[in-house]
Design a protein around this motif. Structure first.
Motif, mmCIF file in Angstrom:
data_model
loop_
_atom_site.group_PDB
_atom_site.id
_atom_site.type_symbol
_atom_site.label_atom_id
_atom_site.label_comp_id
_atom_site.label_asym_id
_atom_site.label_seq_id
_atom_site.Cartn_x
_atom_site.Cartn_y
_atom_site.Cartn_z
ATOM 1 N N LEU B 84 -17.585 13.876 -15.007
ATOM 2 C CA LEU B 84 -17.567 15.111 -15.762
ATOM 3 C C LEU B 84 -16.155 15.612 -15.945
ATOM 4 C CD1 LEU B 84 -19.406 17.162 -17.105
ATOM 5 C CD2 LEU B 84 -19.256 18.523 -15.036
ATOM 6 N N GLY B 85 -15.363 15.506 -14.880
ATOM 7 C CA GLY B 85 -13.982 15.905 -15.033
ATOM 8 C C GLY B 85 -13.282 15.127 -16.131
ATOM 9 N N ALA B 87 -14.702 13.674 -18.590
ATOM 10 C CA ALA B 87 -15.280 14.065 -19.881
ATOM 11 C C ALA B 87 -14.684 15.371 -20.359
ATOM 12 C CB ALA B 87 -16.803 14.180 -19.730
ATOM 13 N N LEU B 88 -14.460 16.281 -19.446
ATOM 14 C CA LEU B 88 -13.828 17.532 -19.886
ATOM 15 C C LEU B 88 -12.409 17.294 -20.369
ATOM 16 C CD1 LEU B 88 -15.163 20.079 -17.250
ATOM 17 C CD2 LEU B 88 -15.750 19.919 -19.647
ATOM 18 N N CYS B 89 -11.689 16.463 -19.671
ATOM 19 C CA CYS B 89 -10.356 16.101 -20.193
ATOM 20 C C CYS B 89 -10.439 15.498 -21.559
ATOM 21 C CB CYS B 89 -9.719 15.061 -19.251
ATOM 22 S SG CYS B 89 -9.057 15.735 -17.754
ATOM 23 N N TYR B 91 -12.726 15.901 -23.666
ATOM 24 C CA TYR B 91 -13.121 16.926 -24.645
ATOM 25 C C TYR B 91 -11.938 17.779 -25.026
ATOM 26 C CZ TYR B 91 -15.191 21.098 -26.596
ATOM 27 O OH TYR B 91 -15.481 22.151 -27.413
ATOM 28 N N SER B 92 -11.169 18.140 -24.005
ATOM 29 C CA SER B 92 -10.014 19.001 -24.338
ATOM 30 C C SER B 92 -9.003 18.239 -25.172
ATOM 31 C CB SER B 92 -9.381 19.507 -23.050
ATOM 32 O OG SER B 92 -8.720 18.444 -22.399
ATOM 33 N N PRO B 97 -16.834 16.043 -28.081
ATOM 34 C CA PRO B 97 -17.288 15.066 -27.083
ATOM 35 C C PRO B 97 -17.707 13.738 -27.714
ATOM 36 C CG PRO B 97 -19.040 16.619 -27.520
ATOM 37 C CD PRO B 97 -17.877 17.068 -28.353
#
Lengths: 198, 107, 839
Positions: B84-85, B87-89, B91-92, B97
């Protein structure tokens, strides 16, 4: 009778699991997929119960449904804050993926069948619902973690620890590993204001 | 099918495994891929537990399967958090996504 | 070295020093040409003085016999010799050893006798003479006897003074190839002395004369009207070349004197060619005139033809004889003694074969150090002699190589006087005289025939020549023919005597012609006439010259120089004729004809130039006498032309007596066939012979003079009608018997054809091959480049391109799609499963 219940429960949970899996695979919306996953994980937990692994089943529900899924929900919320158009892959890709997956399924099933159709596998039908020696199943697992093996014999003695499978230390390590990872994940997921899109 | 044999569990596990693989292969959303990964891991867990129930020719390994399944669950949780981490990176970085945006490996 | 030799050496080298100085001085003399002239004249005068001193020394040491003292006008039948028993002892034949016995027909009326010859001082002398019954030798073989009649006339002086031998030596050895030696050396006898004197004296006169004649070359710019450049009307303007003229003259004098001094054929040949080159340079002195250049080339080429024969002869003599030197020395025996040996062997073997055919005499071992080749045979001697004579024919412009001399008059007149009258062309005659001991009777017959032919032919051609110098050129050829004729029939002294006198009067005549040309600007007789009023000195001196060449004098008493020398020639010819051979009579008749023609054309020339009305009056108006510096040499030469034939008062001998000292002793006379008998020259002084000769010569000369006077002097007969009457004869004579055309067609065109085909072969074939090769190489290079470009490069490029494409193709696997990577991994797994299952 018990057999019938067992079979019925099995089939029920198996069906739900498969249906849920299909729902994850075929869901159009990510949230729908997520909810299908929840259903699937629950069903798998149920399967664990029917397989006599109560501890694992409980842990499954606790950790997976309570932890992992929540994490995933948060992920969804963070990465898709707005209503977005669906991210769809092309049909061709889906067909190809489906073909490959079905091929793999066929291979796996074939292999499994070939292995377990072997006479040697016949003995695999032995069902051990409770370990001999009077230990409950959870105790048996805990003993295994400590490296004690419980032999399914008439002897009720706990044998000596067999070398080779001391996994309690490993378990500890994994716990620390989990902690580290959580920290890292928190770091990765920190808010970077200037980079976030409007 | 008078009784449930290992093969039943195995079949279900395989189905879950393949479906999870299908999710990984055919989804563009990052989180969807993670869902697939969870499915795969769960399939593995089921297999292990089934093996614990039906040990076959190694009866002394009866509960080892469950132990291993525990490990897998813990590690799966770990991996989910980390994924998830990432994926958030992702995404940012890419503002969406969409896994198809990850083209950096393109040669 | 002897003082004589030293003096002659200095006399020889002085002109060389002058030449070298002017040569090295170079352009400094172009402004100071007169300095060069003075230098050259001074050196040649000093040379003459040295020669004079040498001659005086020689004559003091070896006074020649007076004419009265020698017995050569008496037959030797009754005169005892020194060292000899009195004649005759016919039955007694001296034993062998130092004496050799010959028998045969002698020259006195077919009596047969024998001669015992003794060798002394390198010469064979008659020791004894006897008679045999008539027909002895003929009975021996029934063949015409070819024994030899040899008399040597040197040592019959009762005072027992033997004649002086030649002083021979080597100055410098150029090269030695084993036993063959090439040296520079000297052969000094009275012939050498006299030739040196003559050459230096005539050259001095001509050097002085040229100061006046070539004066215009002192200017910075000289106009040459005969050399037209680019067909423009302007005459050519060129810088003056006074110094160069004297430079060449000096070189020529050096070469000629070297030739005279030489003691071996190698040195003779070297200086032979040197005089040839000087002649070329001097004929082509006016080098902007194409006619002069052509004439110079022609002279050189024709001389070369003769020199080719000379080289053949030299090769024969050198190869078989082993030496080129004339006289004996410590190192090699020399050609003269070699020739004598072969001659004697031929004679002896044939003589003995006549008497006793069964006995064969072994040829004695040849003299000289062992190892020298002695393959010289009679045939080779004849061949060698003919070859050397070939060179003389070329140099002395005898028939058939006479064609260059008339054209050589393109050179300046002093050049013609010096080179082509007095000295260079005389070199051929001189060589025949010097080489006499090696010339066998067959060769001498050939010499006489060639000489007589030239004499008559050239005299006829001079009849119709229209330019002064041409007439004189033909006259030179004719007189040289006389000299050759004299030498060929055994009159050695007569020939040389004529050579010496001819030098003087011919030089005089040429210088006089030069004076006329200098004054009037032309030498064409058709434009001259009546010049004796304006140019008295020239006229008188030329008259002296004409008289000398015609042989004017009182027969049997005294006359000009030409009279005496011609007398000597006629004496020998009469001797030959009187001996009864029809060939001799023919020769005498032809000689008389030539003498008649000589007198005729010479006086024709003189009358047409100096006497009578002038044909172009403005030339006469502008004519003037030449400056003093040109007159003095004329006067000096005319004095010599008159007096050189006389005996020196007070001592009683003259040139002939001096020449007698040098008479060669071997091969002098011989009998080849019944009708060709070479009489000894001594007998030409017999009174009855002398009488015939004198009157014949006188008659020939006087008749020629009278005819010329009648036609041209007194104009009693019309020259033009005479000419029209014998029109075709005149035409042939004017075209010089078409010999030039013949040579042109036969030789020149062949040579040009050869040259053209060689040029064609070179340009078309060889160059063609080279060009084709170059073109092929170029094409091959292009093809190779194409192959390199298209095949090799293309191959590599294609390979690279395809590899790149392959790479690009394989690059497409890396899509960057993660899903695809996973898919591929799965597919790979499936494949592995399948393969594992199958195998």
């Amino acid at each position: 009778m018990e057999n019938l219940l067992e079979v019925l429960l099995f089939y029920l949970f198996a069906g739900v699991a498969c249906g849920g899996a299909l729902g994850v695979a075929l869901g159009r919306d990510i949230v729908r997929c997520l909810l299908s996953l929840v259903l699937t994980l629950g069903a798998v937990g149920g399967l664990f119960f029917t397989a006599g692994a109560a501890l694992v089943g409980v842990i499954q529900i606790l950790l997976y449904l309570g932890g992992t899924v929540v994490v995933l929900i948060f992920g969804v919320m963070l990465t898709s804050p707005h209503v977005q158009p669906q991210l769809e892959t092309g049909l061709k890709e889906k067909v190809l993926a489906a073909t490959v997956c079905m091929a793999l399924f066929g291979i796996l099933m074939g292999t499994g069948y070939w292995i377990f159709a072997h006479p040697l596998a016949e003995s695999g039908s032995q069902v051990i619902s409770a370990p001999a020696g009077g230990l409950s199943e959870t105790e048996a697992v805990a003993a295994s973690l400590l490296g004690l093996r419980v032999l399914p014999s008439e002897e009720t003695r706990i044998s000596k620890a067999s070398p080779g499978f001391h996994c309690l230390l490993a378990f500890e390590v994994v716990s620390i590993h989990l902690l580290v990872v959580l920290v890292a994940a928190a770091y990765f997921a920190r808010a970077r204001r200037p980079r976030l899109p409007e | 099918m008078s009784s449930i044999t290992f093969f039943h569990y195995f079949a279900v596990a395989c189905f879950l495994f393949v479906t999870g693989l299908f999710c990984i292969l055919s989804k563009r959303n990052v989180i969807a891929v993670l869902l697939g990964v969870e499915l795969v891991l769960n399939a593995t867990n089921l297999n292990l537990v089934a093996l614990g129930r039906f040990p076959g020719w190694q009866p002394q390994l009866a509960h080892e399967g469950q132990v291993l399944a525990l490990f897998v669950i813990v590690l799966a949780a770990t991996e989910a958090a980390l994924a998830l981490g990432i994926a958030l990176c992702f995404y940012s970085l890419h503002r969406a996504p969409d896994l198809d945006e990850a083209q950096d490996l393109k040669g | 070295m002897n003082s004589v030799v030293w003096l002659l050496l200095i006399a020889w080298l002085l002109p060389l020093a002058s030449f070298a100085t002017i040569l090295l001085g170079g352009h400094r003399f172009s402004r100071l040409g007169w300095v060069a002239g003075l230098l050259a004249t001074g050196s040649i005068t000093a040379s003459f003085l040295c020669s004079l001193a040498a001659a005086a020394t020689w004559l003091w040491q070896n006074p020649p016999l007076m004419h009265a003292q020698s017995d050569h006008h008496e037959p030797l039948l009754n005169k005892p010799h020194n060292n000899l028993s009195p004649h005759p002892a016919a039955a007694e034949i001296p034993s062998a050893g130092s004496m050799r016995v010959l028998s045969g027909v002698d020259s006195f009326g077919n009596r047969e006798g024998y001669f015992a010859l003794k060798e002394s001082d390198g010469r064979l002398n008659i020791a004894q003479r006897g008679e045999l019954p008539y027909g002895t030798s003929r009975m021996a073989g029934g063949l015409p006897s070819s024994t030899l009649n040899r008399l040597n006339l040197q040592s019959h002086d009762r005072s027992a003074k033997s004649p002086p031998g030649a002083i021979v030596g080597d100055w410098y050895t150029v090269a030695e190839f084993g036993t063959l030696r090439m040296t520079l050396g000297y052969y000094v006898d009275s012939l050498t002395i006299l030739m040196m004197l003559m050459v230096t004296l005539v050259a001095t006169c001509i050097h002085v004369y040229s100061f006046g004649y070539m004066r215009e070359e002192l200017q910075d710019v000289v106009e040459d009207p005969e050399a037209r450049v680019d067909n423009s009307a302007q005459p050519l303007q060129r810088p003056g070349r006074f110094a160069r003229f004297y430079q060449f003259l000096s070189l020529f004098c050096f070469s000629m004197l070297g030739l005279v001094l030489a003691n071996n054929l190698f040195m003779i040949f070297v200086f032979w060619e040197l005089v040839g080159i000087c002649s070329f340079l001097l004929i082509g002195f006016y080098l902007e005139r194409p006619s002069a250049v052509r004439a110079a080339t022609k002279a050189f080429v024709v001389n070369r033809v003769g020199d080719f024969g000379m080289m053949v002869g030299l090769a024969a003599l050198w190869g078989a004889g082993g030496t080129l030197a004339f006289a004996e020395s410590s190192k090699d025996p020399g050609l003269f003694s070699r020739a004598r040996t072969v001659y004697e062997q031929a004679v002896t073997s044939s003589a003995v074969a006549q008497e006793k055919p069964a006995k064969v005499q072994e040829p004695s071992a040849p003299p000289g150090p062992p190892g020298l080749p002695h393959r010289l045979s009679y045939t080779l001697l004849v061949l060698g002699g003919l070859g050397v004579f070939c060179g003389c024919v070329g140099k002395s412009a005898q028939f058939p190589l006479h064609v260059w001399l008339p054209d050589a008059m393109e050179g300046p007149t002093p050049v013609s006087a010096l080179i082509h009258a007095a000295t260079m062309v005389a070199a051929g005659v001189y060589l025949v005289a010097r080489f006499y001991p090696v010339l066998m009777p067959e060769v001498l017959l050939f010499v006489a025939m060639v000489g007589l032919t030239s004499a008559v032919m050239a005299a006829t051609m001079a009849l119709v020549a229209g330019e002064i110098k041409r007439v004189l050129a033909f006259s030179t050829v004719s007189q040289l023919g006389f000299m050759m004729f004299a030498l060929g029939i055994g009159g050695w002294v007569a020939g040389i005597f004529h050579l010496l006198t001819h030098a003087f009067f011919k030089a005089l005549l040429f210088l006089g012609a030069g004076s006329v040309i200098h004054a009037t600007g032309t030498g064409e007789i058709s434009r001259l006439g009546g010049l004796c009023r304006k140019m008295p000195w020239t006229a008188v001196t030329m008259l002296v010259g004409c008289l000398a060449i015609a042989g004017a004098g009182i027969p049997l008493v005294v006359g000009l120089s030409g009279f005496h020398s011609k007398d000597a020639i006629f004496a020998q010819a009469s001797l030959l004729a009187l001996k009864g051979s029809p060939v001799g009579r023919l020769f005498l008749a032809l000689a008389a004809v030539a003498a008649f023609l000589t007198a005729f054309y010479m006086f024709r020339l003189w009358y047409l130039t100096f006497v009578g009305p002038s044909r172009q009056s403005h030339l006469l108006a502008h004519a003037h006498e030449s400056p003093a510096i040109m007159i003095y040499p004329l006067v000096i030469l005319s004095i010599f032309a008159v007096a050189v034939g006389w005996k020196i008062p007070g001592v009683g001998w003259g040139i002939p007596e001096i020449l007698e000292q040098a008479r060669p002793g071997v091969g002098l006379s011989g009998i080849m066939w019944r009708w060709w008998v070479l009489p000894p020259e001594a007998e030409s002084h017999l009174p009855y012979v002398h009488k015939v000769a004198s009157w014949v010569a006188f008659a020939a000369g006087v008749s020629g003079f009278l005819l010329a006077t009648m036609i041209y002097g007194l104009r009693l007969l019309d020259a033009a009608r005479l000419r029209a009457a014998c029109g075709w004869i005149c035409y042939v004579l004017e075209r010089r018997y078409f010999i030039d055309e013949l040579y042109e067609r036969v030789f020149v065109r062949a040579a040009l054809l050869l040259a053209k085909s060689a040029a064609f072969a070179d340009k078309v074939l060889i160059d063609g091959c080279a060009h084709t090769l170059a073109r092929l190489t170029h094409r091959a290079a292009l093809a190779e480049e194409a192959i390199d470009r298209r095949v090799v490069d293309a191959g590599f490029n294609t390979l690279g391109h395809h590899l790149f494409q392959l790479g690009l193709l394989m690059r497409r696997v890396q899509t960057g799609f993660l899903r695809q990577y996973l898919m591929l991994a799965l597919v790979g797994t499936i494949i592995i499963f399948v393969l594992a299952h199958l195998f």
